[in-house]
Design a protein around this motif. Structure first.
Motif, PDB file in Angstrom:
ATOM      1  N   ASN A 145       1.854   2.709   8.377  1.00 27.77           N
ATOM      2  CA  ASN A 145       2.184   1.389   7.837  1.00 27.77           C
ATOM      3  C   ASN A 145       1.008   0.840   7.038  1.00 27.77           C
ATOM      4  O   ASN A 145      -0.118   1.342   7.105  1.00 27.77           O
ATOM      5  N   ARG A 146       1.283  -0.220   6.291  1.00 25.70           N
ATOM      6  CA  ARG A 146       0.271  -0.821   5.427  1.00 25.70           C
ATOM      7  C   ARG A 146       0.567  -2.318   5.303  1.00 25.70           C
ATOM      8  O   ARG A 146       1.719  -2.745   5.387  1.00 25.70           O
ATOM      9  N   TYR A 147      -0.499  -3.112   5.089  1.00 26.65           N
ATOM     10  CA  TYR A 147      -0.330  -4.545   4.889  1.00 26.65           C
ATOM     11  C   TYR A 147       0.109  -4.811   3.451  1.00 26.65           C
ATOM     12  O   TYR A 147      -0.301  -4.130   2.505  1.00 26.65           O
ATOM     13  N   ALA A 148       0.945  -5.825   3.297  1.00 28.97           N
ATOM     14  CA  ALA A 148       1.431  -6.219   1.968  1.00 28.97           C
ATOM     15  C   ALA A 148       1.582  -7.728   1.923  1.00 28.97           C
ATOM     16  O   ALA A 148       1.677  -8.397   2.959  1.00 28.97           O
ATOM     17  N   ALA A 149       1.592  -8.268   0.724  1.00 40.22           N
ATOM     18  CA  ALA A 149       1.759  -9.720   0.554  1.00 40.22           C
ATOM     19  C   ALA A 149       2.355  -9.992  -0.823  1.00 40.22           C
ATOM     20  O   ALA A 149       2.370  -9.116  -1.703  1.00 40.22           O
ATOM     21  N   LEU A 150       2.860 -11.211  -0.972  1.00 36.32           N
ATOM     22  CA  LEU A 150       3.354 -11.694  -2.258  1.00 36.32           C
ATOM     23  C   LEU A 150       2.419 -12.789  -2.741  1.00 36.32           C
ATOM     24  O   LEU A 150       2.004 -13.637  -1.945  1.00 36.32           O
ATOM     25  N   PRO A 151       2.046 -12.799  -4.014  1.00 41.71           N
ATOM     26  CA  PRO A 151       1.181 -13.861  -4.524  1.00 41.71           C
ATOM     27  C   PRO A 151       1.763 -15.247  -4.210  1.00 41.71           C
ATOM     28  O   PRO A 151       2.954 -15.502  -4.433  1.00 41.71           O
ATOM     29  N   GLY A 152       0.930 -16.134  -3.666  1.00 42.61           N
ATOM     30  CA  GLY A 152       1.367 -17.496  -3.365  1.00 42.61           C
ATOM     31  C   GLY A 152       2.028 -17.662  -2.021  1.00 42.61           C
ATOM     32  O   GLY A 152       2.366 -18.783  -1.621  1.00 42.61           O
ATOM     33  N   SER A 153       2.250 -16.559  -1.287  1.00 42.38           N
ATOM     34  CA  SER A 153       2.884 -16.654   0.028  1.00 42.38           C
ATOM     35  C   SER A 153       1.831 -16.549   1.124  1.00 42.38           C
ATOM     36  O   SER A 153       0.927 -15.718   1.029  1.00 42.38           O
ATOM     37  N   PRO A 154       1.924 -17.355   2.186  1.00 44.62           N
ATOM     38  CA  PRO A 154       0.941 -17.284   3.280  1.00 44.62           C
ATOM     39  C   PRO A 154       1.223 -16.128   4.245  1.00 44.62           C
ATOM     40  O   PRO A 154       0.401 -15.837   5.109  1.00 44.62           O
ATOM     41  N   LYS A 155       2.351 -15.453   4.071  1.00 45.23           N
ATOM     42  CA  LYS A 155       2.738 -14.404   5.015  1.00 45.23           C
ATOM     43  C   LYS A 155       2.063 -13.076   4.657  1.00 45.23           C
ATOM     44  O   LYS A 155       1.792 -12.785   3.490  1.00 45.23           O
ATOM     45  N   ILE A 156       1.822 -12.296   5.684  1.00 49.69           N
ATOM     46  CA  ILE A 156       1.381 -10.913   5.497  1.00 49.69           C
ATOM     47  C   ILE A 156       2.408 -10.022   6.172  1.00 49.69           C
ATOM     48  O   ILE A 156       2.803 -10.254   7.319  1.00 49.69           O
ATOM     49  N   PHE A 157       2.845  -9.009   5.416  1.00 52.76           N
ATOM     50  CA  PHE A 157       3.917  -8.130   5.889  1.00 52.76           C
ATOM     51  C   PHE A 157       3.331  -6.773   6.275  1.00 52.76           C
ATOM     52  O   PHE A 157       2.385  -6.287   5.652  1.00 52.76           O
ATOM     53  N   ILE A 158       3.897  -6.185   7.293  1.00 56.73           N
ATOM     54  CA  ILE A 158       3.551  -4.810   7.660  1.00 56.73           C
ATOM     55  C   ILE A 158       4.721  -3.938   7.223  1.00 56.73           C
ATOM     56  O   ILE A 158       5.841  -4.065   7.738  1.00 56.73           O
ATOM     57  N   VAL A 159       4.448  -3.094   6.214  1.00 56.25           N
ATOM     58  CA  VAL A 159       5.515  -2.289   5.615  1.00 56.25           C
ATOM     59  C   VAL A 159       5.176  -0.809   5.750  1.00 56.25           C
ATOM     60  O   VAL A 159       4.047  -0.425   6.039  1.00 56.25           O
ATOM     61  N   SER A 160       6.182   0.026   5.492  1.00 56.52           N
ATOM     62  CA  SER A 160       5.972   1.464   5.503  1.00 56.52           C
ATOM     63  C   SER A 160       5.007   1.859   4.390  1.00 56.52           C
ATOM     64  O   SER A 160       4.950   1.224   3.329  1.00 56.52           O
ATOM     65  N   ASN A 161       4.276   2.942   4.605  1.00 62.03           N
ATOM     66  CA  ASN A 161       3.347   3.462   3.604  1.00 62.03           C
ATOM     67  C   ASN A 161       4.067   4.163   2.455  1.00 62.03           C
ATOM     68  O   ASN A 161       3.432   4.556   1.473  1.00 62.03           O
ATOM     69  N   ASP A 162       5.392   4.345   2.552  1.00 65.65           N
ATOM     70  CA  ASP A 162       6.113   5.180   1.594  1.00 65.65           C
ATOM     71  C   ASP A 162       5.934   4.730   0.151  1.00 65.65           C
ATOM     72  O   ASP A 162       5.725   5.554  -0.737  1.00 65.65           O
ATOM     73  N   LEU A 163       6.035   3.426  -0.106  1.00 73.62           N
ATOM     74  CA  LEU A 163       5.929   2.919  -1.476  1.00 73.62           C
ATOM     75  C   LEU A 163       4.544   3.218  -2.052  1.00 73.62           C
ATOM     76  O   LEU A 163       4.411   3.683  -3.187  1.00 73.62           O
ATOM     77  N   PHE A 164       3.493   2.953  -1.262  1.00 75.00           N
ATOM     78  CA  PHE A 164       2.120   3.222  -1.701  1.00 75.00           C
ATOM     79  C   PHE A 164       1.941   4.708  -1.992  1.00 75.00           C
ATOM     80  O   PHE A 164       1.421   5.103  -3.041  1.00 75.00           O
ATOM     81  N   ASP A 165       2.378   5.560  -1.072  1.00 77.06           N
ATOM     82  CA  ASP A 165       2.203   7.006  -1.231  1.00 77.06           C
ATOM     83  C   ASP A 165       2.974   7.546  -2.431  1.00 77.06           C
ATOM     84  O   ASP A 165       2.509   8.452  -3.129  1.00 77.06           O
TER      85      ASP A 165
END
Length: 446
Positions: A145-165
């Motif tokens: 998994n990997r951390y992800a975020a959207l500009p302007g959002s206070p949330k941090i998401f834990i997503v699969s590494n698939d998109l990055f890889d």
């Protein structure tokens, strides 16, 4: 209580119940609510017109033009459609396994998650011009998994590494490795000219014919295989992205190409031409190749090219006696020595002269399939000057087959036996020369 009041209350109760039921039906299920709460973005792939990627291994911008993806650079190289399709599928939707949220008193520190600055960014542009950017940060302690975020959002998401890889590739990895990108069903002609073999295949209706150097019906399976292999030729290396100068044509072997392939499509564009040059200087297992519509010089597998381009045109000829479907046939006439017989299909039933009752249709069609499946032994003489020599003028026998909506019959002439054996010489209307018919032809017609 008066009966009118009772009726009114009943109607109101039913209406309220119906409203509540419809309202509940429109509400997402608990599972769906959880999915929506964890959804980072949902971007329909078909609405995406541009994709910009900045990741540790490379930076690339892509645009969709006329439905095809290209690298957004002066070269406008074709992009790997499958790579982009896989990446966009990860965004439709991108769902988090967990969502981390800080508080007003203690917001999450993006830098602690590799998001300030981010390890990578993916920016998608839609048909309406709107853009969406996803930041990708450090891997989580669980490295799938990997951390992800959207500009302007206070949330941090834990997503699969698939998109990055999937997208963390050097720019060249985004280029299409398909040497010839076409849909096989759109091809109407293939012309091959090489130093050892030349032929032209032309599609006429639903069938292929050899139309140059040799004229004959082509083997449908062989043509399909040839198209499939051409379609699947892969680029092994990108050698140069500028058109060869007049002085450098010999360097690649394009001044006197080893082979030239022209592919005509059922489209208004000009035919696609492929030049095959000399073996690569640093790898004898590869040859240089260039498309007429692109500046790039490629290196491709020599073995794969030889398998396609050094074909003997004879191997592309149809080996079938008659390529017809039983359902197309409306009349058959067979003449053999001093006897003859005719069957004809009228109002859906097969009939024969001098036989009052209709014939068994399944047996007639089984016979037609046996005739269709008969294969030629070989091609004997493509330019005969004396048909009588083969017992074909006059012939010993004749098969005439009429098809729906065709005035002229397909004709097979049957001649002498070959070398005192049981096979016989033959000649097929619309096809050149003399063929050898199998020994099984006589039992079929007698």
């Amino acid at each position: 209580m008066k009966w009118k009041t009772t009726v009114v209350l009943l109607v109101v109760t039913i209406a309220v119940g119906a409203y509540v039921s419809l309202y509940e039906l429109k509400q997402p299920t608990p599972q769906r609510r959880e999915e929506l709460a964890n959804q980072v973005v949902q971007i329909p792939a078909e609405d995406v017109t541009a994709l910009a990627v900045e990741l540790p291994k490379g930076k690339v911008a892509l645009t969709r033009q006329d439905g095809l993806w290209r690298l957004a650079s002066p070269l406008q190289a074709r992009a790997d459609e499958s790579l982009i399709r896989r990446a966009l599928s990860e965004l439709d939707p991108l769902t988090a396994e967990r969502v981390l949220e800080g508080t007003k008193r203690k917001p999450l520190a993006l830098a602690e998650f590799g998001l300030a600055p981010p390890r990578g960014t993916i920016t998608v542009t839609m048909k309406d011009g709107k853009t969406t950017t996803v930041w990708l940060g450090e891997p989580t302690p669980v490295e799938s998994n990997r951390y992800a975020a959207l500009p302007g959002s206070p949330k941090i998401f834990i997503v699969s590494n698939d998109l990055f890889d999937e997208l963390n590739q050097p720019a060249d990895a985004y280029r299409s490795r398909e040497l010839l990108a076409f849909e096989t069903w759109n091809v109407t002609m293939i012309a091959v000219v090489s130093q050892s073999s030349s032929y032209t295949l032309t599609k006429q209706g639903e069938r292929w014919r050899l139309t140059a150097q040799l004229t004959d019906d082509a083997d449908s399976a062989a043509c399909s295989g040839l198209l499939s292999k051409l379609r699947n030729l892969k680029v092994e290396r990108f050698m140069a992205d500028t058109p060869p100068s007049q002085d450098s044509l010999a360097q690649w072997g394009f001044d006197q190409p080893w082979a030239r392939v022209t592919i005509t499509l059922d489209q208004p564009e000009r035919p696609l031409e492929l030049l095959v040059g000399r073996p690569a200087v640093d790898n004898a297992e590869q040859v240089y190749a260039k498309r007429s519509d692109e500046p790039t010089t490629y290196a491709v597998s020599k073995v794969n090219i030889e398998d396609l381009l050094l074909k003997d045109p004879q191997t592309l000829r149809s080996p079938m006696l008659l390529e017809v479907f039983a359902s197309q046939v409306v009349k058959v006439e067979v003449q053999w020595m001093d006897t003859s017989w005719t069957v004809e299909k009228l109002d859906g039933q097969w009939n024969a002269a001098a036989i009052p009752d209709p014939l068994d249709g399944s047996k007639v069609e089984a016979w037609l399939w046996k005739l269709r499946d008969t294969k030629l032994v070989r091609f004997v003489d493509d330019a005969p000057t004396d048909l009588a020599r083969y017992g074909l003028e006059p012939p010993k026998g004749r098969i005439l087959v009429w098809l729906k909506d065709q005035a002229d019959a397909k004709e097979v002439l049957i001649g002498n036996t070959v070398d005192q054996g049981k096979s016989r010489y033959g000649k097929i209307s619309g096809r050149p020369g003399i063929v050898e018919l199998p020994e099984g032809i006589e039992p079929i017609i007698t």
